[in-house]
Motif scaffolding. Sequence first.
Motif, mmCIF file in Angstrom:
data_model
loop_
_atom_site.group_PDB
_atom_site.id
_atom_site.type_symbol
_atom_site.label_atom_id
_atom_site.label_comp_id
_atom_site.label_asym_id
_atom_site.label_seq_id
_atom_site.Cartn_x
_atom_site.Cartn_y
_atom_site.Cartn_z
ATOM 1 N N TYR A 122 0.526 -4.499 9.825
ATOM 2 C CA TYR A 122 1.003 -5.034 8.555
ATOM 3 C C TYR A 122 2.471 -4.685 8.340
ATOM 4 O O TYR A 122 3.246 -5.490 7.812
ATOM 5 C CB TYR A 122 0.165 -4.481 7.404
ATOM 6 N N ASN A 136 4.904 -7.689 7.800
ATOM 7 C CA ASN A 136 5.573 -7.773 6.505
ATOM 8 C C ASN A 136 7.090 -7.764 6.677
ATOM 9 O O ASN A 136 7.803 -8.564 6.070
ATOM 10 C CB ASN A 136 5.146 -6.603 5.612
ATOM 11 N N ASN A 181 8.979 -10.989 7.755
ATOM 12 C CA ASN A 181 9.335 -12.038 6.803
ATOM 13 C C ASN A 181 10.842 -12.140 6.608
ATOM 14 O O ASN A 181 11.356 -13.193 6.227
ATOM 15 C CB ASN A 181 8.657 -11.785 5.458
ATOM 16 N N TRP A 198 6.624 -0.739 5.653
ATOM 17 C CA TRP A 198 6.378 -1.840 4.726
ATOM 18 C C TRP A 198 4.884 -2.012 4.448
ATOM 19 O O TRP A 198 4.081 -2.148 5.378
ATOM 20 C CB TRP A 198 6.901 -3.159 5.306
ATOM 21 N N ASP A 246 2.176 -4.313 1.575
ATOM 22 C CA ASP A 246 2.262 -5.616 0.917
ATOM 23 C C ASP A 246 1.320 -5.711 -0.270
ATOM 24 O O ASP A 246 0.362 -4.938 -0.396
ATOM 25 C CB ASP A 246 2.006 -6.765 1.894
ATOM 26 N N VAL A 250 0.148 -9.219 -1.514
ATOM 27 C CA VAL A 250 0.280 -10.680 -1.439
ATOM 28 C C VAL A 250 -1.064 -11.404 -1.425
ATOM 29 O O VAL A 250 -1.105 -12.617 -1.247
ATOM 30 C CB VAL A 250 1.093 -11.091 -0.180
ATOM 31 N N SER A 305 -4.089 -4.549 -1.304
ATOM 32 C CA SER A 305 -2.651 -4.412 -1.029
ATOM 33 C C SER A 305 -2.460 -3.395 0.089
ATOM 34 O O SER A 305 -2.116 -2.224 -0.152
ATOM 35 C CB SER A 305 -1.914 -3.990 -2.295
ATOM 36 N N LEU A 331 6.070 -5.604 0.028
ATOM 37 C CA LEU A 331 6.325 -7.033 -0.012
ATOM 38 C C LEU A 331 5.413 -7.620 -1.091
ATOM 39 O O LEU A 331 4.194 -7.471 -1.015
ATOM 40 C CB LEU A 331 6.012 -7.651 1.347
ATOM 41 N N THR A 340 8.926 -14.292 -3.337
ATOM 42 C CA THR A 340 8.582 -13.074 -2.604
ATOM 43 C C THR A 340 9.732 -12.097 -2.716
ATOM 44 O O THR A 340 10.889 -12.448 -2.445
ATOM 45 C CB THR A 340 8.302 -13.368 -1.123
#
Length: 312
Positions: free
Chosen positions: A5, A9, A12, A36, A38, A40, A65, A75, A91
Motif C-alpha cells: 500500500y 499510494n 499516485n 504512506w 490511505d 480512499v 484505511s 492519501l 485526492t
Amino acid sequence: QVLAYHYVNESNAGFAATPEAGERWYRASAANRWIWGDSVNPTDPDLAFEPAPGGWTLRGTKRFSTGASAGDVILVSGTVRGGDDDGRGLTVVVERTRSGVAPLGDWDALGQRQSASGSVRFDDVLISESDVLAWAGDEPFGTLFTPAIQLSFGNLYLGIAEGALAQGVDLVRERRGSWFLSTAEKYRDDPFTQRIVGDLDARIAAAEALADRVGDDFDAVVARGSAVTSEDRGRIAIDIARLKIVTNETALDVANRVFEVTGSSSAKASTGLDLHWRNIRTHSLHDPVDFKRLEVGAYVLNGENQPISLYT
C-alpha cells in the motif's frame, strides 16, 4: 500489505499528479522518509471537502484505511461539496499528525491484524492547495492505481500460499514416526503426504509463473506513460483479475489443506499455522472475487470492460 500500500499510494504521484506536482511529492517523500497510508475506501460515503478560505475543510470518516494509523502521511480521496468545483473528486496528502486527523484504532479482523486497516475520522481538517495531489479524471494512465493495487493483492495471496506451505513442510519434516497404517517409517516418506505436498507446490508454482508474467506486462504498460490507451488499461486490468482469481483460490486451498499433512499437533494455537488461513480469509474479502470472474468472463465473451473505479 502495508509495504504494498505504501508503494502504490506513493505511486499516485506518478500516475495521477501533474509532472510538476509528482516531482514535488516524490522529493518530499524521499527527503522526509515518509511511509504512506490511505483513506480512499470507495464503499463508504465520500469524504467531503467544503470550500474554505485558502482551500477546503475536510470532514467525514473512512473505514478500511490501511496504514493510515501507522504511516507518516495519508492519501485521502473525497468529493468537493459546494463552490465552483462542487461534485469533483479530489485526492490530497495529509500528515497523520495534522490537527483533526483521528485514527480510531477499530481494526478487529481475524487476520492481517497488523495492517492498520481501521477507520479514520477527519474533524474539520484544514486542506490547502499545496496538499492537493490530483483531481479525479479518467485519463487511462492516471487510473493505473487500481490495477497496481489489485496486482499487489495477487502477489500478497501468492506469498501467503508460499508461507503456508513452507511452514507446513518444516512441520512435516519434524514429525516423528508415521501413521500406524502407513507403509512408510516417517510422515515425510508417506505417499499420501508427498501427493498433497506435490499438488500444493505445483499449484503455487503455476500461480507464481502467472504473477511474474502479469507483473512484467504491467511494467510494460506503465512504461508507455501518457501513451497508454483505454484498451491497454482494460487488457492489463483483466490480466490482473485473472491473477487474483487464481492466487485467491490457491492461497485459500493451501492454507486449509496443509493441515492434512502436518497432523493434529499442528492445530495447537502455539504453532501458529492458522495465521496463513486467517490472513488470506480476511484479505480475500476485500472485494468479491466472484466479480473478478464476471469481469474476465465479460471480457472474453464480449470484449467488455467494467467501468473504471477503485475496484476495477
